[in-house]
Scaffold this motif. Structure first.
Motif, PDB file in Angstrom:
ATOM      1  N   HIS A 260      26.428  34.111  38.094  1.00  0.00           N
ATOM      2  CA  HIS A 260      25.559  35.290  37.951  1.00  0.00           C
ATOM      3  C   HIS A 260      26.271  36.562  38.399  1.00  0.00           C
ATOM      4  N   GLN A 261      27.138  36.446  39.422  1.00  0.00           N
ATOM      5  CA  GLN A 261      27.879  37.626  39.867  1.00  0.00           C
ATOM      6  C   GLN A 261      28.966  38.006  38.869  1.00  0.00           C
ATOM      7  N   ALA A 262      29.545  37.015  38.189  1.00  0.00           N
ATOM      8  CA  ALA A 262      30.501  37.330  37.121  1.00  0.00           C
ATOM      9  C   ALA A 262      29.796  38.097  36.005  1.00  0.00           C
ATOM     10  N   GLY A 263      28.575  37.685  35.668  1.00  0.00           N
ATOM     11  CA  GLY A 263      27.805  38.414  34.666  1.00  0.00           C
ATOM     12  C   GLY A 263      27.493  39.827  35.095  1.00  0.00           C
ATOM     13  N   ASN A 264      27.137  39.993  36.368  1.00  0.00           N
ATOM     14  CA  ASN A 264      26.897  41.340  36.887  1.00  0.00           C
ATOM     15  C   ASN A 264      28.145  42.204  36.764  1.00  0.00           C
ATOM     16  N   ALA A 265      29.301  41.605  37.044  1.00  0.00           N
ATOM     17  CA  ALA A 265      30.566  42.347  36.953  1.00  0.00           C
ATOM     18  C   ALA A 265      30.829  42.791  35.516  1.00  0.00           C
ATOM     19  N   ALA A 266      30.556  41.912  34.552  1.00  0.00           N
ATOM     20  CA  ALA A 266      30.766  42.272  33.146  1.00  0.00           C
ATOM     21  C   ALA A 266      29.863  43.432  32.745  1.00  0.00           C
ATOM     22  N   CYS A 267      28.598  43.401  33.188  1.00  0.00           N
ATOM     23  CA  CYS A 267      27.663  44.491  32.877  1.00  0.00           C
ATOM     24  C   CYS A 267      28.126  45.803  33.510  1.00  0.00           C
ATOM     25  N   ALA A 268      28.570  45.732  34.754  1.00  0.00           N
ATOM     26  CA  ALA A 268      29.036  46.934  35.438  1.00  0.00           C
ATOM     27  C   ALA A 268      30.243  47.536  34.727  1.00  0.00           C
ATOM     28  N   LEU A 269      31.167  46.685  34.322  1.00  0.00           N
ATOM     29  CA  LEU A 269      32.357  47.155  33.614  1.00  0.00           C
ATOM     30  C   LEU A 269      31.982  47.831  32.300  1.00  0.00           C
ATOM     31  N   ALA A 270      31.090  47.202  31.538  1.00  0.00           N
ATOM     32  CA  ALA A 270      30.665  47.794  30.269  1.00  0.00           C
ATOM     33  C   ALA A 270      29.962  49.126  30.483  1.00  0.00           C
ATOM     34  N   ALA A 271      29.154  49.215  31.528  1.00  0.00           N
ATOM     35  CA  ALA A 271      28.437  50.457  31.813  1.00  0.00           C
ATOM     36  C   ALA A 271      29.394  51.604  32.101  1.00  0.00           C
ATOM     37  N   VAL A 272      30.423  51.327  32.891  1.00  0.00           N
ATOM     38  CA  VAL A 272      31.369  52.390  33.246  1.00  0.00           C
ATOM     39  C   VAL A 272      32.230  52.762  32.041  1.00  0.00           C
TER      40      VAL A 272
END
Length: 429
Positions: A249-261
């Motif tokens: 779940h934290q890997a997924g959060n990281a992917a979302c954060a990267l895409a957002a930035v």
């Protein structure tokens, strides 16, 4: 701050909109990354903040609830407002609060804090604000911003008394933060939830970025102190990204954060790969399967709904090698406590039930009775005070005698996690 308690909700934007107008609309003086969802919002906000700060931008972060001090919720440059500045910001907006109270209706605790955050960010001034919704989306007090980028983290059942009894209704409410011309970054969802979100994207004309399609986690390996990721962004693939947090779940959060930035970045260039590695390697998310003590290992976790607890239980099995794990558990009475206990039962040798510092905490006798139904009376212990519960759990973990293989998990509520961090003197916010 003489305001109603946070869990009393009156769903309207009328009061906060009127207050923002009086304050000169500070929330429109900087671009905003706006985040809604059921789980993962705060961690995703922290990851976005880290990536933006690594690009030498001044970042304001607004998250909720807090673990230890209310000041955690309003952060600038990665640091909560200090006590003096927190009071100053409140005093600055205080004259306007009574005007709204008298003319529109009494402002809530959360509305007041939200106004303080937006005013503090404008005054700093910040280059970007990263804003987490409090509960819903459409009528959430934070939704007086027009997010340049909106992020929807995984949606599941929680706060059903306010948001609706099924995930589709909840998704429709949370999708209310998606605005025209925004980029909507969507975490992987149940199909019915994804359909609701995509309809909202189509209605608003937003640009969509979906985990698993436009971006996502291409690979992950368990590593000492976290995990090693291969991330597909919107513009580039980023290799060997170490994340000092545990679980898929934290890997997924990281992917979302990267895409957002990436979506927020001007121009078409991807982010610098080394910058991305440095930012993620420095990420902290207090209270999210956080190791706060060794010998035995003591973990603190904020999981308080079934989806969050399921993710935590799966991560325990993947990332830790406990031979004997004892739980300390306190939850809010209005949560699905039986399901939380059911999820914990297979991984715990025993559980110490207790109370946290919230007036909403479940009655100890009621909680003990529920726990005994799930675990059996011989595996359940009860302590009325959190400090005594932690001491009891550590003693029970040590009884196993497994060198390096015993541990304690303190969980059930954000308040439980915050109380435990305070008692165990964990310092990071």
């Amino acid at each position: 701050m003489d305001r109603s308690v946070e869990w009393q909700v009156d769903p309207t934007l009328d009061r906060i909109t009127a207050l923002m107008d009086l304050l000169g609309s500070p929330q429109h003086s900087y671009p905003v990354v706006h985040i809604a969802g059921t789980n993962g919002k705060t961690t995703t906000a922290r990851m976005i903040e880290a990536l933006l700060a690594a690009r030498n931008l001044r970042v304001g972060r607004y998250t909720s609830p807090h673990l230890v001090t209310m000041r955690e919720r309003i952060s600038i440059d990665g640091t909560p407002l200090d006590e003096r500045r927190f009071v100053e910001v409140y005093r600055d907006i205080e004259p306007y609060l009574k005007m709204i109270d008298d003319q529109v209706g009494r402002l809530s605790f959360f509305e007041t804090l939200t106004a303080m955050a937006y005013a503090a960010f404008a005054d700093a001034p910040v280059d970007v604000a990263v804003v987490e919704t409090g509960m819903g989306g459409s009528w959430d007090a934070t939704n007086v911003v027009d997010g340049t980028v909106t992020v929807i983290t995984p949606i599941s059942l929680d706060h059903v008394q306010h948001l609706g009894s099924n995930v589709e209704t909840i998704a429709a409410e949370k999708a209310g933060i998606i605005k025209p011309k925004a980029t909507a970054v969507l975490a992987q969802q149940e199909l019915s939830v994804a359909e609701v979100l995509i309809r909202k994207v189509a209605e608003t004309g937003a640009v969509v970025a979906r985990e698993g399609l436009e971006f996502g986690v291409l690979g992950r390996e368990v590593a000492v102190g976290g995990q090693l990721l291969r991330l597909k962004g919107l513009k580039e693939t980023y290799e060997e990204v170490f994340l000092p947090l545990y679980g898929a779940h934290q890997a997924g959060n990281a992917a979302c954060a990267l895409a957002a930035v990436e979506a927020l970045s001007a121009g078409g260039d991807p982010l610098d790969e080394e910058l991305v590695r440095e930012a993620f390697a420095a990420v902290k998310s207090p209270g999210r399967l956080e190791v706060v003590r060794r010998g035995p290992t003591v973990l603190v976790d904020v999981a308080h709904n079934p989806a969050g607890m399921q993710a935590s239980v799966e991560t325990l099995s993947e990332s830790f090698d406990f031979q004997r794990l004892i739980g300390v558990f306190a939850a809010m009475a209005d949560k699905d406590v039986r399901t939380l206990l059911d999820l914990l039962e297979p991984v715990l040798a025993g559980i110490v039930v207790t109370r946290n510092s919230s007036p909403r905490t479940m009655d100890l006798d009621e909680l003990r009775s529920l726990a005994e139904e799930v675990f059996g009376a011989e595996r359940v212990y009860a302590e009325p005070r959190m400090d005594e519960a932690i001491d009891r759990a550590i003693g029970l973990a040590d009884e196993g005698g497994e060198l390096g293989g015993s541990g304690v998990l303190i969980t059930g509520s954000v308040v439980t996690a915050g109380d435990a961090r305070l008692l165990l003197r964990a310092e990071d916010y």
